[in-house]
Design an enzyme around this catalytic site. Structure first.
Site, PDB file in Angstrom:
ATOM      1  N   ASP A  65      -2.639  -5.831   6.379  1.00 40.19           N
ATOM      2  CA  ASP A  65      -1.751  -5.391   5.314  1.00 40.19           C
ATOM      3  C   ASP A  65      -1.735  -3.860   5.393  1.00 40.19           C
ATOM      4  O   ASP A  65      -2.476  -3.252   6.167  1.00 40.19           O
ATOM      5  CB  ASP A  65      -2.191  -5.898   3.940  1.00 40.19           C
ATOM      6  CG  ASP A  65      -1.018  -5.894   2.953  1.00 40.19           C
ATOM      7  OD1 ASP A  65       0.021  -5.276   3.277  1.00 40.19           O
ATOM      8  OD2 ASP A  65      -1.117  -6.500   1.881  1.00 40.19           O
ATOM      9  N   TRP A  66      -0.903  -3.249   4.605  1.00 40.13           N
ATOM     10  CA  TRP A  66      -0.658  -1.808   4.672  1.00 40.13           C
ATOM     11  C   TRP A  66      -1.989  -1.022   4.699  1.00 40.13           C
ATOM     12  O   TRP A  66      -2.676  -0.938   3.685  1.00 40.13           O
ATOM     13  CB  TRP A  66       0.200  -1.419   3.472  1.00 40.13           C
ATOM     14  CG  TRP A  66       0.677  -0.020   3.429  1.00 40.13           C
ATOM     15  CD1 TRP A  66      -0.064   1.086   3.114  1.00 40.13           C
ATOM     16  CD2 TRP A  66       2.001   0.443   3.685  1.00 40.13           C
ATOM     17  NE1 TRP A  66       0.726   2.205   3.166  1.00 40.13           N
ATOM     18  CE2 TRP A  66       2.008   1.836   3.505  1.00 40.13           C
ATOM     19  CE3 TRP A  66       3.195  -0.189   4.044  1.00 40.13           C
ATOM     20  CZ2 TRP A  66       3.149   2.613   3.667  1.00 40.13           C
ATOM     21  CZ3 TRP A  66       4.335   0.576   4.202  1.00 40.13           C
ATOM     22  CH2 TRP A  66       4.301   1.967   4.023  1.00 40.13           C
TER      23      TRP A  66
END
Ligand code: BGC
Length: 755
Positions: free
Chosen positions: A289-290
């Site tokens: 994820d980011w």
């Protein structure tokens, strides 16, 4: 001869379009693995690490990251993928640079959050789940994928399949609610819709199942927070939708931000290596994820970029989203012996495999055709469907005295439509922050049909006199706003109060510590309610809210969720009876915040409470333990009665099919759809089991006065659970089976499972 010239011209055209993409033209093998291996053999370490690097485009959904000039980075082979890029022409340029100005001409893959529609906005995912109609869910994704792929996206970060019992968590709106069985069916439908039958087709996207895993159980409903749970809960409550999506062929998975039992999900070997790639034998690619690789350092589970890179790659994660951790740390992790070349190659192979599977090597511009883009985005048919989907996901919670639908010739003549969401032009109202395909801020808000725009003319056409009174609820608003509502109510015979949440309050990082109607909207109801006019409360919400006063005092309540572009039309269809409501809650609505977490599939405890105030039972002094509205609940303008529930036998052997049926009768005056739900309870297992577990549902249409027999079949697998020996297994013994129109009001029978 003419043929040869034509072939030559076609070749030149192809050459011009693909630039000097060396690789696109030199590989002819049909088998993807062979093509991947041939390409990998030519790559330098830097090029390999570049393929594992995903860089944000023109929209940012996370903490800021430094971005060098994208084209320079692409040219030097440092980028394998981009995310959140809206500009079509820029995507063409970037792809051209990747395939014609880099050494190996490897195409880029463009990822994007397509969460509830791309250009045509549909109801939020939680609302879609409330339709309990997998055909609708699949078709929404099909349309979203048509649009996104035509706009140059290849890969969507959806479906989010996180089961959650946390209404405080802003992302509850992105999932399918609190139940793993419903969540699994929704997950499969969404993957089918996104990927279609052929990943390489120009109108399909690769799906990305997220967030693996446990994210929906973050403590206190606070985003990114700690998750700690037993393996049994993980296996039974969290993982089933992930497994269902993997089995449906989802091409990629995304790590979660949270720690699970102390280990950040991005470096969690147990989740990635043991379960996903080991037990499930899933072959796809895992993206972080980011910046979640980098955040392992912030969690306190990695010392620096090298350590974080080693731990994440070792665990089985492949691509680094937005953080640049691999760029900074992976080479040194290899040099210091923390990872092997073979491990890096494995990750790169998975990325390349995806690019081949999407057909990007055969035609890097397959998804970048301006003509198809023009023909595809926002087709009128998509809107028609958005209207149907929104209407079918609304849930009617109360309808005392059959106040709804509002029909011609009613005793009410004057209707006041009031409230902050009667006609709101607020940013992303009636949808959510997760509509990035429209842009972050600069989108054309006139594309949303607001309640007043559609409801007013629809009601006027039926002979009503209608007024619209917006009520300001910002901090600067004055008492005048309330007096306007009071005056409008005084003048009217019936009030439709449009209340709820702002669009921008729904989604990631939008958690709340109160579930009350935000910004004191309860007051609107209580002030107008005192005037003794019948009120229909319409809620635009993205999560279960608390509105006990309304439940006690308001005759009609409709949960409209955040319905998307066709909000007003869909609302008018439901309130006027053109569409008979058929949605059912995919999450429990509590009576108050203190009850949270509150979910239907809980354990019984040794002292279940029957009634509030009963001492020495499991309850509260100041609140009942029962919800305001249970899981699976929703009314219709028809009435459905359940009778004649039958099992084929009282006892079943382990491998026999259990067959149970029931007759559902529509005793109302109009045809309607009902979601018939089947639950079980294992009452003599080796461990305590939930009081109810959903194991089947069917949405059926029944004409007025007609009956339908619905039959469910259960197998041993449906009766099995994660036992003390770390296996899914059914125990012989007694079971209950329940069928009804929600998780509370059910018919029940007993049966026994024997060896
Ligand atoms: C979210 C993901 C999303 C990603 C890219 C993250 O902050 O958690 O769900 O796909 O950003 O926008």
């Amino acid at each position: 001869m003419t043929n040869k010239i034509a072939q030559f011209v076609a070749l030149v055209a192809l050459f011009i379009q693909c630039g000097t993409s060396v690789y696109a033209q030199k590989t002819s093998a049909k088998n993807i693995d062979t093509r991947v291996a041939a390409l990998l053999a030519k790559m330098t370490l830097e090029e390999k690490i570049g393929q594992l690097n995903q860089v944000p485009g023109d929209i940012s959904t996370g903490t800021d990251v430094a971005k060098d000039d994208l084209l320079t980075q692409i040219r030097s082979g440092k980028i394998g993928s981009l995310l959140s890029h809206t500009n079509f022409q820029n995507k063409i340029t970037m792809q051209r640079v990747a395939v014609s100005e880099t050494r190996l001409g490897i195409p880029l893959i463009f990822g994007f959050d397509v969460i509830h529609g791309y250009k045509t906005i549909f109801p939020i995912p939680l609302a879609q789940a409330a339709s309990w109609d997998m055909g609708i869910v699949e078709k929404i994704e099909r349309i979203a994928a048509e649009e996104a792929s035509a706009d140059g996206q290849n890969w969507t970060f959806a479906p989010m399949v996180d089961v959650s019992r946390e209404p405080r968590w802003g992302r509850v709106m992105e999932g399918a609610g609190e139940d793993p069985f419903l969540g699994s069916r929704v997950a499969e439908a969404r993957v089918r819709g996104i990927q279609g039958n052929d990943l390489a087709a120009n109108n399909t996207l690769a799906a990305c199942v997220k967030h693996y895993a446990g994210y929906g159980f973050s403590e206190g409903g606070r985003d990114y927070n700690t998750v700690d749970m037993s393996e049994q809960r993980l296996r039974e409550m969290v993982l089933p939708p992930f497994k269902a999506a993997a089995d449906a062929g989802a091409a990629t998975f995304m790590n979660a931000f949270n720690t699970l039992n102390g280990v950040p999900a991005s470096m969690n070997k147990f989740l990635l290596e043991n379960i996903l790639r080991g037990e499930w034998m899933w072959k796809g690619m895992v993206v972080s994820d980011w910046n979640s690789f980098g955040e392992t350092i912030v969690h306190g589970a990695a010392a620096d970029d090298v350590d974080a890179s080693a731990k994440c790659l070792n665990a089985g994660s492949d691509m680094d989203m937005a953080g640049g951790t691999f760029q900074r740390g992976l080479k040194r992790a290899l040099e210091s012996g923390r990872v092997t070349q073979a491990q890096i190659d494995e990750a790169v192979k998975r990325v390349l495999h995806l690019k081949f599977a999407l057909g990007l090597f055969d035609d890097p511009f397959r998804y970048l055709d301006p003509k198809r883009r023009n023909e595809t985005l926002e087709k009128p048919d998509y809107r028609t469907f958005a209207r149907e989907a929104a209407a079918k996901s609304m849930v009617l919670l109360k309808n005392d005295g059959g106040l709804l639908p509002l029909t011609e010739g009613s005793r009410f003549k004057k209707i006041a439509i009031i409230g902050p969401y009667a006609d709101s032009k607020g940013n992303k109202d009636y949808m959510s922050f997760w509509t990035l395909g429209l842009g972050m801020r600069e989108y054309d808000s006139t594309k949303v049909v607001r309640p007043a725009q559609a409801l007013k003319p629809a009601l006027e056409a039926m002979g009503y006199q209608v007024t619209i009174t917006e009520i300001c609820i910002d901090a600067m608003c004055t008492e005048k706003d309330y007096s306007a509502a009071i005056n409008a109510t005084r003048e009217a015979d019936l009030v439709i109060a449009c209340l709820g949440e702002r669009g921008l309050d729904c989604g990631e990082s939008r958690c709340v510590s109160s579930l009350n109607l935000p910004r004191d909207q309860e007051r609107i109801l209580s002030i107008t309610g005192r005037l003794n006019k019948p009120i229909v409360a319409v809620l635009f919400n993205s999560r279960p809210l608390v509105f006990d006063w309304a439940t006690q005092n308001i005759p009609a309540i409709l949960v409209a969720w955040q319905p998307g572009f066709e909000t007003g039309n869909a609302l008018a269809d439901v309130l006027t009876g053109k569409v008979n409501p058929s949605g059912k809650l995919p999450v429990t609505f509590p009576k108050n915040l203190g009850q949270v977490p509150l979910y239907y599939n809980h354990l019984n405890t040794g002292r279940p409470q029957q009634q509030q105030g009963q001492m020495w039972t499991s309850g509260y002094l100041d609140s009942p333990v029962t919800p305001a509205y249970p899981f699976g609940f929703g009314l219709s303008y028809s009435q459905f009665n359940y009778s004649n529930m039958k099992l084929t036998k009282p006892q079943y052997k382990m491998n026999e099919t259990i067959e149970v049926s029931i007759t559902v009768t529509n005793s109302g005056k109009v045809a309607g759809e009902e979601v018939v739900q089947l639950y079980i309870r294992d009452i003599s297992a080796d461990i305590a089991r939930p009081v109810k577990e959903l194991k089947g549902f069917e949405k059926i249409n029944i004409g007025a006065g007609e009956s339908r027999v619905v039959t469910f079949r259960l197998t041993e697998k449906d009766l099995s659970y994660w036992n003390n020996e770390a296996k899914f297994k059914a125990d012989p013994g007694k079971f209950k089976v329940f069928i009804g129109g929600n998780s509370r009001d059910v018919n029940e029978l007993d049966f026994e499972l024997i060896k």
